[in-house]
Design a protein around this motif. Structure first.
Motif, PDB file in Angstrom:
ATOM      1  N   SER A 290       0.822  -1.210   0.000  1.00 34.19           N
ATOM      2  CA  SER A 290       0.000   0.000   0.000  1.00 34.19           C
ATOM      3  C   SER A 290       0.852   1.255   0.000  1.00 34.19           C
ATOM      4  CB  SER A 290      -0.925  -0.015   1.223  1.00 34.19           C
ATOM      5  OG  SER A 290      -1.645   1.192   1.327  1.00 34.19           O
ATOM      6  N   SER A 291       1.913   1.262   0.810  1.00 32.87           N
ATOM      7  CA  SER A 291       2.783   2.449   0.841  1.00 32.87           C
ATOM      8  C   SER A 291       3.508   2.649  -0.484  1.00 32.87           C
ATOM      9  CB  SER A 291       3.800   2.294   1.980  1.00 32.87           C
ATOM     10  OG  SER A 291       4.662   1.184   1.762  1.00 32.87           O
ATOM     11  N   ILE A 292       3.890   1.560  -1.150  1.00 31.41           N
ATOM     12  CA  ILE A 292       4.553   1.689  -2.458  1.00 31.41           C
ATOM     13  C   ILE A 292       3.605   2.298  -3.477  1.00 31.41           C
ATOM     14  CG2 ILE A 292       5.521   0.361  -4.379  1.00 31.41           C
ATOM     15  CD1 ILE A 292       6.690  -1.576  -2.336  1.00 31.41           C
ATOM     16  N   CYS A 293       2.353   1.843  -3.495  1.00 31.35           N
ATOM     17  CA  CYS A 293       1.390   2.384  -4.459  1.00 31.35           C
ATOM     18  C   CYS A 293       1.079   3.855  -4.172  1.00 31.35           C
ATOM     19  CB  CYS A 293       0.110   1.557  -4.425  1.00 31.35           C
ATOM     20  SG  CYS A 293       0.299  -0.101  -5.117  1.00 31.35           S
ATOM     21  N   LYS A 294       0.975   4.220  -2.905  1.00 38.43           N
ATOM     22  CA  LYS A 294       0.684   5.612  -2.571  1.00 38.43           C
ATOM     23  C   LYS A 294       1.837   6.530  -2.930  1.00 38.43           C
ATOM     24  CE  LYS A 294      -2.489   4.575   1.250  1.00 38.43           C
ATOM     25  NZ  LYS A 294      -2.695   4.638   2.720  1.00 38.43           N
ATOM     26  N   ARG A 295       3.056   6.039  -2.803  1.00 42.35           N
ATOM     27  CA  ARG A 295       4.213   6.891  -3.048  1.00 42.35           C
ATOM     28  C   ARG A 295       4.580   6.976  -4.522  1.00 42.35           C
ATOM     29  NH1 ARG A 295      10.244   6.018  -0.344  1.00 42.35           N
ATOM     30  NH2 ARG A 295      11.309   7.662  -1.537  1.00 42.35           N
ATOM     31  N   PHE A 296       4.474   5.844  -5.242  1.00 44.31           N
ATOM     32  CA  PHE A 296       4.956   5.818  -6.620  1.00 44.31           C
ATOM     33  C   PHE A 296       3.839   5.617  -7.637  1.00 44.31           C
ATOM     34  CE2 PHE A 296       8.345   4.042  -3.913  1.00 44.31           C
ATOM     35  CZ  PHE A 296       9.339   4.986  -4.144  1.00 44.31           C
ATOM     36  N   GLY A 297       2.580   5.637  -7.190  1.00 41.79           N
ATOM     37  CA  GLY A 297       1.484   5.446  -8.140  1.00 41.79           C
ATOM     38  C   GLY A 297       1.377   6.545  -9.160  1.00 41.79           C
ATOM     39  N   HIS A 298       1.729   7.780  -8.786  1.00 46.99           N
ATOM     40  CA  HIS A 298       1.651   8.889  -9.743  1.00 46.99           C
ATOM     41  C   HIS A 298       2.802   8.857 -10.733  1.00 46.99           C
ATOM     42  CE1 HIS A 298       4.524  10.337  -6.740  1.00 46.99           C
ATOM     43  NE2 HIS A 298       4.932  11.219  -7.630  1.00 46.99           N
TER      44      HIS A 298
END
Length: 436
Positions: A290-298
């Motif tokens: 979840s933290s990876i997607c929130k940080r690098f999703g953009h």
């Protein structure tokens, strides 16, 4: 004074059959010729710029002639360099030496060899760091010569080839010792120094050169040690520390880290003992995803869709084990209530038909299987509860305590509830499950 010499005018006049051109006339024509040439070249440069090029070609000159209603130059382009010769009797006059070609010789000449068909072939550049001696690769002699001379040319079929050797990634002795110590502490994660090592990984600013080595270390250890629960947990904590370090540019290495992270989330078996709490490892890894997607999703727009597709496939596959379903559910729930509402809740009815027989003692005699089924059931309840809580946030009055009017009458305390719309929590829960 014109830049075009009068001798050039005389040569052109002789080429078109005018042999008695007086010097005064040739001298008077030079300014007009220069003006016309400049005009054509300016138009040609405009055509070149409109074509988004920086090199002037003959096509640009032909386009300029067409714009000026002048007959274009006929002929064919030649790939050979132009050879100029000095005109006899003139010091600064040159001309192109054109050879006359007979049509008979051209017709009787043998046809050239047909070009080879376009194809793509694959070959090994290196195998475990060693370059194989095949015709497609540069020979060892050429590489040795290149290392001796800073710039050298290797000719293959008469064509010069510039050989670029691979660049060595040089690490200082201190970084090498640091990497060896961190990997040693990770393998012995029970050590008290391991927490200090994780704190160092999360804060130190000079570790960017070690990031590719840590990613390879994590990938190799996860692949080889799926039966070692403590090591897998330590590796995921190491990955979290690397992600927390603000001085590390870890984006280029996500594609190497994500397979290892997903393995620790939806692997069939993590550890080889029943006492290994692999549920905790899957929960930890779900929060990490979840933290990876929130940080690098953009930055990587296809990161979360691809991850969601993988987790959904693991969740809906009946051949997967219940721990794998648990990891997939926890991963989807960690991505947010919207993912739960769109992907988990629509498939809840069909999945419960698969899960309920595993939870009943009469149908499932294996205690371990029943425990796994109840863990999956708890994960589903938690995910649905998070979705319900997210939907209830839109009704602020429902989450706040109701207002009561209190008064005293004949020694008794009476309470009456102010006007408030009736609300059925069960209907809200069902509505939450059905909204998607």
């Amino acid at each position: 004074m014109s830049n075009v010499p009068k001798e050039a005018i005389e040569v052109v006049a002789q080429s078109i059959g005018i042999s008695n051109l007086s010097p005064d006339v040739a001298l008077a024509l030079t300014p007009d010729v220069e003006y016309r040439v400049r005009e054509i070249m300016q138009e040609a440069i405009k055509c070149m710029r409109h074509s988004r090029r920086t090199v002037l070609t003959t096509d640009d000159v032909d386009s300029a002639l067409k714009l000026r209603n002048v007959e274009p130059i006929y002929g064919f382009a030649s790939g050979d360099p132009l050879r100029f010769k000095r005109a006899a009797g003139h010091k600064d006059l040159f001309y192109i030496d054109d050879n006359d070609v007979e049509f008979k010789d051209v017709i009787e000449a043998p046809l050239p060899r047909a070009p080879l068909g376009v194809s793509v072939t694959a070959h090994w550049l290196a195998i475990e760091g060693v370059q194989p001696a095949i015709p497609e690769n540069a020979p060892i002699e050429a590489l040795a010569a290149y290392s001796d001379v800073k710039k050298s040319e290797y000719k293959e079929d008469g064509i010069p080839v510039d050989i670029k050797l691979p660049v060595k990634h040089v690490l200082s002795r201190e970084l090498q010792l640091y990497f060896e110590k961190i990997t040693e502490l990770t393998r012995r994660s029970s050590s008290t120094l391991f927490k200090e090592a994780l704190a160092s990984l999360a804060t130190d600013s000079g570790l960017h050169a070690l990031v590719p080595y840590f990613t390879c270390f994590v990938a190799d250890e996860v692949t080889r040690n799926l039966n070692s629960f403590p090591l897998l947990f330590a590796l995921m904590r190491l990955v979290r520390s690397l992600l927390q370090n603000p001085h590390i540019h870890i984006e280029p290495y996500l594609q190497q880290l994500m397979p290892s992270v997903i393995t620790c989330l939806v692997a069939k078996r993590l550890g080889n003992r029943y006492t290994d709490n692999h549920w905790e490892l899957r929960n930890f890894t779900a929060n990490l995803v979840s933290s990876i997607c929130k940080r690098f999703g953009h930055v990587y727009h296809n990161l979360q869709p691809r991850l969601t597709r993988t987790l959904l496939h693991a969740f809906l596959d009946p051949t997967k084990t219940l721990p794998q379903h648990y990891g997939a559910i926890q991963g989807l729930a960690a991505l947010g209530p919207s993912v739960v509402r769109l992907l988990i809740l629509p498939n809840l009815d069909s999945y419960m038909q698969l899960l309920e027989p595993e939870m009943i003692l009469e149908k499932q005699k294996n205690e371990i299987k029943r425990h796994e089924a109840w863990c999956v059931y708890g994960a589903l309840l938690k995910a649905a509860g998070q979705c319900m809580h997210d939907r209830l946030k839109m009704f602020h009055s429902l989450l706040s305590p109701p207002a009561h009017a209190i008064w005293k009458s004949k020694g008794r305390v009476a309470t009456t509830m102010t006007s408030m719309p009736s609300f059925n929590f069960f209907s809200c829960y069902v509505t939450c499950l059905k909204i998607h």
